[in-house]
Enzyme design. Structure first.
Site, PDB file in Angstrom:
ATOM      1  N   TRP A  95       8.188  32.710 -47.857  1.00 55.57           N
ATOM      2  CA  TRP A  95       7.691  32.375 -49.328  1.00 55.57           C
ATOM      3  C   TRP A  95       8.812  31.868 -50.101  1.00 55.57           C
ATOM      4  O   TRP A  95       8.163  30.639 -50.656  1.00 55.57           O
ATOM      5  CB  TRP A  95       7.197  33.891 -49.536  1.00 55.57           C
ATOM      6  CG  TRP A  95       5.583  33.892 -49.266  1.00 55.57           C
ATOM      7  CD1 TRP A  95       5.227  34.835 -48.127  1.00 55.57           C
ATOM      8  CD2 TRP A  95       4.391  33.253 -49.453  1.00 55.57           C
ATOM      9  NE1 TRP A  95       3.881  34.509 -47.866  1.00 55.57           N
ATOM     10  CE2 TRP A  95       3.439  33.723 -48.709  1.00 55.57           C
ATOM     11  CE3 TRP A  95       4.163  31.991 -50.549  1.00 55.57           C
ATOM     12  CZ2 TRP A  95       2.080  33.080 -48.565  1.00 55.57           C
ATOM     13  CZ3 TRP A  95       2.818  31.702 -50.383  1.00 55.57           C
ATOM     14  CH2 TRP A  95       1.907  32.182 -49.565  1.00 55.57           C
ATOM     15  N   ASP A 101       8.643  36.006 -57.637  1.00 58.69           N
ATOM     16  CA  ASP A 101       7.318  36.081 -57.065  1.00 58.69           C
ATOM     17  C   ASP A 101       7.193  37.531 -56.673  1.00 58.69           C
ATOM     18  O   ASP A 101       7.903  38.057 -55.579  1.00 58.69           O
ATOM     19  CB  ASP A 101       7.324  34.991 -55.996  1.00 58.69           C
ATOM     20  CG  ASP A 101       6.090  35.230 -55.447  1.00 58.69           C
ATOM     21  OD1 ASP A 101       5.206  36.053 -55.456  1.00 58.69           O
ATOM     22  OD2 ASP A 101       5.841  34.658 -54.077  1.00 58.69           O
ATOM     23  N   LYS A 110      -3.174  40.937 -52.834  1.00 58.86           N
ATOM     24  CA  LYS A 110      -1.999  42.047 -52.069  1.00 58.86           C
ATOM     25  C   LYS A 110      -2.223  43.326 -52.629  1.00 58.86           C
ATOM     26  O   LYS A 110      -2.965  44.257 -51.649  1.00 58.86           O
ATOM     27  CB  LYS A 110      -0.843  41.238 -51.667  1.00 58.86           C
ATOM     28  CG  LYS A 110      -0.793  39.910 -50.847  1.00 58.86           C
ATOM     29  CD  LYS A 110       0.469  39.475 -50.535  1.00 58.86           C
ATOM     30  CE  LYS A 110       0.272  37.877 -50.282  1.00 58.86           C
ATOM     31  NZ  LYS A 110      -0.286  37.957 -48.942  1.00 58.86           N
TER      32      LYS A 110
END
Lengths: 392, 392
Positions: free
Chosen positions: A118, A194, A218
């Site tokens: 990511w 993040d 999530k």
């Protein structure tokens, strides 16, 4: 219809990485609200995003997040459509723009720490969009299994707007446990994190961050909405003409932070149903004792699972070699390749669902987000023990 | 819980402009699916966007749209997060990029027809982002109450990539009833239409369009997802390096059409619950006879409402002066200012909800999208008659 179907379900033992499990009681309440919301004649998905009840949903969600994360007055909370990908794209435009605003049009650098897929995607996107990217660490050679101490990272130059980290790498299962202090991070360089896959799982000192953002799907909601927590001093942007004269590309208007914030996250149509779910999830966390309580449970869950896996070191392998950085949310492990299908088959038979690893890395992954109960993890631990005993 | 609450509701008479009314049966099915979806142990919002059931939701929705709109093989259907605003931003990048690809790096112009607030916002955004915008008509001086014939529009130069129109202006209630033919539109200039507030309300010859797009939250779903129908020849893009060398700004990766299409609308996490609702709405339309059937009902609805309003020309005023262009979806009207509050109060007492006009134009607006029944409109007609009789 209601005579056949029901809003009940057996409590799932579900370890999917995202979109992920949500509390059944939240989904039930959301299901009723989808048909008819409070005093309205219609459901929560059918009302104007600028109506009073919709504004209250937005405001309540913000207020819950402020309470849960103890967000100081120096920071603003807002929401935008999208997930991690729209998040990391919009952040680079806005923070480089803001840096220019504060530095007479100077174009700052963007520093990225690559600790998994990511953060890598984020850095690639900033480069792709034409910004000046500095990779200060890349743990590819460590197979993303460890994070070297900040003292070994490339030093950050002072003309850098921000350092970007992915606090928890969902695919690789590696999570920061400390953040760079002034020893590493020069004054004025903002920390951007993040937290898409670990927000609200642990106490965070928000004051240390320039921006925290998190896709909801999530740990805390359904897909479609992203939370942003931003230091107020980082909001302001140059005018469009100034940006053009500096040579900084303009962000699409729906992702222009000052515009979104000035319109209380409803410049364009906020997906109010997704926000409502976020409100219900955060309200439930507050009722249940807040971050302290959920963090204790999350830590217990990951502790017993890693302990079980570590009991069979020649059978289960943990790709995150440094135990300190093993994720509390995404427990990644492998086992002999020829037994993978059997592991999935037998776990599924025991109703332990969603254990297959990400297609890019293979192996197994148990995502044990907030909504996954300690009881579910205990069942998984039992299976992990049993499978190793029978097959090692 | 289920002993107190229920998934039933009295059929609303709801005229909100968006997010807007949806069929109760669709919401009920979606509510059950939110808790437990088909054979899964969890709900539709909790499964991976790359899992088989999620892919089937995406494919079924596409297939329903292809059937309903008779979309030819020359065109591709895909979905992205966002609504109209992300739509009009992403279109200018992608179509100017594609034009450059087909024309040796040449930067094409973007022509905009301004017939209300949404087309105006679209043109402003394209200008803001630094593209070369040509306004070919602006009906501001007509108070957005009419659309002059194409013969009176500014001629479009051949170096133009596309002509952008907003097929139905939600705020101003004006809707195209014909589209520019080769008399006006030079060969090779593509027609782009925002159909956010009238998609699936009428038969459309898709082959005539380069791009049709529509935010879901007005006529066909909840907020968070936008439908795109694009001519396949318009998908391809130059490489990022080529774009940079041409001086064309790059679109954020989540809105890069070839990337989204190559990943079947799941490059980033598609809001699968929003897509599922779209699937249910389109399936229901197909069951009920498709576009032909719904178009007949929609035309009947707007006909009886405009007729009622027109019976009292000194009391109700229709800002769209040319009857031909009055929207079948958003019926905008005014009445004496001092009676506005009374109109809202008395209509609300009769459970006719959501009639207040957009804050930017005032007056009244009855949005009579597909999900608003003929019966609801008849009740509104009755009230319109009664209110005029009592107050004129």
């Amino acid at each position: 219809m209601s005579s056949i179907k029901s809003l009940d379900r057996e409590e799932p033992n579900y370890f999917g990485a995202g979109p992920a499990l949500l509390p059944t009681s939240v989904l039930q309440e959301a299901a009723y609200d989808l048909i008819k919301y409070e005093q309205s004649t219609v459901g929560i998905g059918e009302i104007s995003h600028r109506s009073k009840p919709a504004i209250k949903v937005i405001d309540d969600t913000k207020s819950n997040l402020i309470k849960l994360l103890d967000i100081p007055d120096t920071h603003e909370v807002f929401f935008m459509q999208g997930g991690g990908t729209t998040g990391f794209s919009s952040i680079v435009y806005n923070l480089i723009g803001n840096y220019a605003k504060r530095n007479n049009g100077k174009i700052g650098k963007a520093a990225y720490a690559i600790t998994g897929s990511w953060s890598k995607k984020s850095a690639q996107e900033a480069q792709r969009l034409g910004f000046n990217v500095d990779i200060v660490v890349d743990t590819k050679d460590l197979k993303y299994g460890d994070i070297p101490p900040y003292s070994q990272w490339k030093s950050i130059s002072k003309d850098t707007a921000y350092l970007y980290v992915c606090d928890n790498e969902t695919v690789h299962g590696i999570e920061y446990k400390d953040i760079p202090t002034s020893d590493y991070l020069p004054e004025g360089v903002e920390l951007v994190a993040d937290m898409s896959s670990n927000i609200l799982s642990k106490k965070v000192d928000v004051s240390k961050y320039g921006v925290i953002f998190a896709g909801a799907q999530k740990n805390i909601g359904i897909a479609g909405l992203t939370i942003y927590i931003i230091k107020k001093s980082l909001i302001e942007q140059p005018t469009d003409d100034e940006l053009k004269s500096y040579g900084i590309p303009l962000v699409p208007i729906a992702f222009h932070f000052p515009t979104v914030i000035a319109n209380n996250s409803a410049y364009n149509t906020i997906p109010i149903f997704a926000c409502h779910i976020l409100k219900l999830v955060t309200a439930k966390l507050l009722e249940n004792g807040g971050i302290k309580q959920i963090q204790a449970i999350d830590e217990e869950k990951s502790k017993i699972l890693y302990e079980a896996l570590s009991k069979y070191p020649t059978f289960y392998h943990l790709p995150v070699t440094n135990p300190k950085y093993r994720s509390n949310m995404n427990v990644v492990f492998t086992l002999p390749k020829e037994l993978e299908d059997k592991f999935i088959k037998e776990s599924t038979e025991k109703n332990l669902i969603g254990l297959k690893g990400h297609r890019s890395v293979g192996g197994m992954r148990a995502s044990i987000y907030n909504a996954v109960s300690l009881d579910s993890v205990k069942k998984l631990v039992e299976f992990v023990n049993e499978f190793a005993t029978n097959n090692a």
